[in-house]
Structures are given as C-alpha cells and as structure tokens.
Write a protein that holds these residues in place. Structure first.
Motif, PDB file in Angstrom:
ATOM      1  N   ASP A   1       0.971  -1.294   0.025  1.00 34.83           N
ATOM      2  CA  ASP A   1      -0.156   0.038   0.209  1.00 34.83           C
ATOM      3  C   ASP A   1       0.876   1.329  -0.029  1.00 34.83           C
ATOM      4  O   ASP A   1       0.362   2.250  -0.551  1.00 34.83           O
ATOM      5  N   GLU A   2       1.907   1.120   0.548  1.00 34.50           N
ATOM      6  CA  GLU A   2       2.936   2.361   0.580  1.00 34.50           C
ATOM      7  C   GLU A   2       3.699   2.335  -0.877  1.00 34.50           C
ATOM      8  O   GLU A   2       4.720   3.325  -0.604  1.00 34.50           O
ATOM      9  N   PHE A   3       3.585   1.614  -1.446  1.00 38.14           N
ATOM     10  CA  PHE A   3       4.291   1.374  -3.009  1.00 38.14           C
ATOM     11  C   PHE A   3       5.941   1.268  -2.634  1.00 38.14           C
ATOM     12  O   PHE A   3       6.711   1.794  -3.205  1.00 38.14           O
ATOM     13  N   LEU A   4       6.104   0.371  -1.673  1.00 37.29           N
ATOM     14  CA  LEU A   4       7.550   0.192  -1.121  1.00 37.29           C
ATOM     15  C   LEU A   4       8.078  -1.226  -1.669  1.00 37.29           C
ATOM     16  O   LEU A   4       9.168  -1.569  -1.292  1.00 37.29           O
ATOM     17  N   LEU A   5       7.313  -2.025  -2.441  1.00 32.89           N
ATOM     18  CA  LEU A   5       7.955  -3.201  -3.139  1.00 32.89           C
ATOM     19  C   LEU A   5       8.626  -2.996  -4.482  1.00 32.89           C
ATOM     20  O   LEU A   5       7.974  -2.016  -5.202  1.00 32.89           O
ATOM     21  N   ASN A   6       9.468  -3.679  -4.757  1.00 29.68           N
ATOM     22  CA  ASN A   6      10.004  -3.709  -6.184  1.00 29.68           C
ATOM     23  C   ASN A   6       9.240  -4.356  -7.196  1.00 29.68           C
ATOM     24  O   ASN A   6       8.157  -5.011  -6.898  1.00 29.68           O
ATOM     25  N   LYS A   7       9.410  -4.517  -8.506  1.00 28.84           N
ATOM     26  CA  LYS A   7       8.543  -4.953  -9.535  1.00 28.84           C
ATOM     27  C   LYS A   7       8.313  -6.442  -9.398  1.00 28.84           C
ATOM     28  O   LYS A   7       7.212  -6.950  -9.929  1.00 28.84           O
ATOM     29  N   ASP A   8       8.993  -7.076  -8.650  1.00 30.37           N
ATOM     30  CA  ASP A   8       8.896  -8.672  -8.377  1.00 30.37           C
ATOM     31  C   ASP A   8       8.019  -8.847  -6.958  1.00 30.37           C
ATOM     32  O   ASP A   8       7.856  -9.916  -6.440  1.00 30.37           O
ATOM     33  N   LYS A   9       7.610  -7.474  -6.446  1.00 30.18           N
ATOM     34  CA  LYS A   9       6.816  -7.739  -5.120  1.00 30.18           C
ATOM     35  C   LYS A   9       7.522  -8.216  -4.009  1.00 30.18           C
ATOM     36  O   LYS A   9       7.193  -8.791  -2.966  1.00 30.18           O
ATOM     37  N   LEU A  10       8.933  -7.660  -4.196  1.00 27.29           N
ATOM     38  CA  LEU A  10       9.964  -8.024  -2.850  1.00 27.29           C
ATOM     39  C   LEU A  10      10.227  -6.775  -2.382  1.00 27.29           C
ATOM     40  O   LEU A  10      10.343  -5.697  -2.927  1.00 27.29           O
ATOM     41  N   LEU A  11      10.582  -6.825  -0.943  1.00 26.87           N
ATOM     42  CA  LEU A  11      11.212  -5.632  -0.440  1.00 26.87           C
ATOM     43  C   LEU A  11      12.739  -5.646  -0.745  1.00 26.87           C
ATOM     44  O   LEU A  11      13.590  -6.596  -0.289  1.00 26.87           O
ATOM     45  N   GLU A  12      13.051  -4.540  -1.453  1.00 31.90           N
ATOM     46  CA  GLU A  12      14.410  -4.637  -1.910  1.00 31.90           C
ATOM     47  C   GLU A  12      15.136  -3.469  -1.281  1.00 31.90           C
ATOM     48  O   GLU A  12      14.803  -2.307  -1.434  1.00 31.90           O
TER      49      GLU A  12
END
Length: 166
Positions: A95-106
């Motif tokens: 929701d905070e748009f803090l994941l990369n394009k693969d939906k991982l926390l980078e």
C-alpha cells in the motif's frame, strides 16, 4: 523475513551486477578463490556496515572497474503483511508502494571509500504524476489534495491514512 536474492555490483571479484538467488536451501559450491566467501562477506557488510567481523575496506571495489563505488543489495520475501507507521496506523509495504517490480522488499546500499554513501529501498513506485510525490509531501499538502478532491479521512494528522485515501 527471508532473503530471496542478493546482488553484488563492482564488489571485489564481481565486476558487473551479479544476482544470487536464494531458496529454502542454498549452498555455495565451487573451486577455491572463486568468490563463495565474498558473497557471505558481502552479506555481513550489508547487514552490519563493516562494524562486525568483516570490515569495509576502501579497496573492496572491483580492481577491474574504474569506479570506487560498489553496491550490495538484498531482496526479501515473507515480510510482515502489516506494518505500523505514523505511530498507530496499520498499512502494508504494498500500500505504501515500497515493493520492487517482483513484489519483494529490496534494500540497496552503496559504498565508497570504505563507507556507506547511500541506503535506499528500490521500489516500483507509480509513474502517474498525480501520485508520484505523495511520500514526499507534508501533511498540510496532503490535506489540501484531499480537500480539493472532496475526500475525507478518519484522521487527517496521519499521512499514511491520507495517502491510502488518495
């Protein structure tokens, strides 16, 4: 959280960007002096920034590259679904748009001359101009945005709630 990927760029023997995938069991097998320990030492530097067993050295950048900058990044999966921001407001990294394009926390760290020069989250942030700057806006600006759209939020003192509404 669980490490899904590690990447090294311009670090010791790794000149270009090298991505190491991780699974439920990961083993490094290879000849001596091929870079297995470098991966683990890179992780130690990433997590402890040279204040643990492995110290950051100004000579850690790859000798085959002209740049003194080297990068170590880690991508995580299985992170908490909900996080608390603004002291009591529950939200998510998605929701905070803090994941990369693969939906991982980078998380990426750049090092130069034996020091961390930048820490950042690599995120797949929306490109639409209307929401691109939401995270950098102060509460007053967010309130103005919501008022102009005639949107109301349960607590207009909490920026994460206002960003969600927008």
């Amino acid at each position: 959280m669980k490490i899904k990927k590690v990447y090294l760029e311009n670090f010791r023997g790794y000149k270009g960007k090298t991505v190491i995938e991780s699974d439920s069991l990961t083993a490094f097998i290879g000849k001596n002096d091929i870079g297995k320990s470098t991966i683990l030492e890179g992780l130690d530097i990433f997590f402890h920034e040279g204040k643990n067993v492995i110290k950051i050295d100004k000579n850690d950048s790859c000798v085959d590259n002209e740049s003194e900058l080297f990068i170590i990044g880690v991508c995580f999966e299985d992170f908490p679904e909900e996080i608390i921001v603004d002291s009591t407001v529950s939200t998510s990294l998605k929701d905070e748009f803090l994941l990369n394009k693969d939906k991982l926390l980078e998380i990426r760290k750049d090092f130069k001359n034996g020091k961390v020069v930048e820490r950042c989250i690599v995120a797949n942030y929306p490109k639409e101009s209307s929401i691109r700057e939401l995270h950098s806006e102060n509460i007053s600006s967010l309130k103005t945005r919501l008022q102009s759209l005639k949107l109301e939020v349960e607590d207009n003192r909490k920026s994460s709630l206002m960003r969600k509404k927008y």
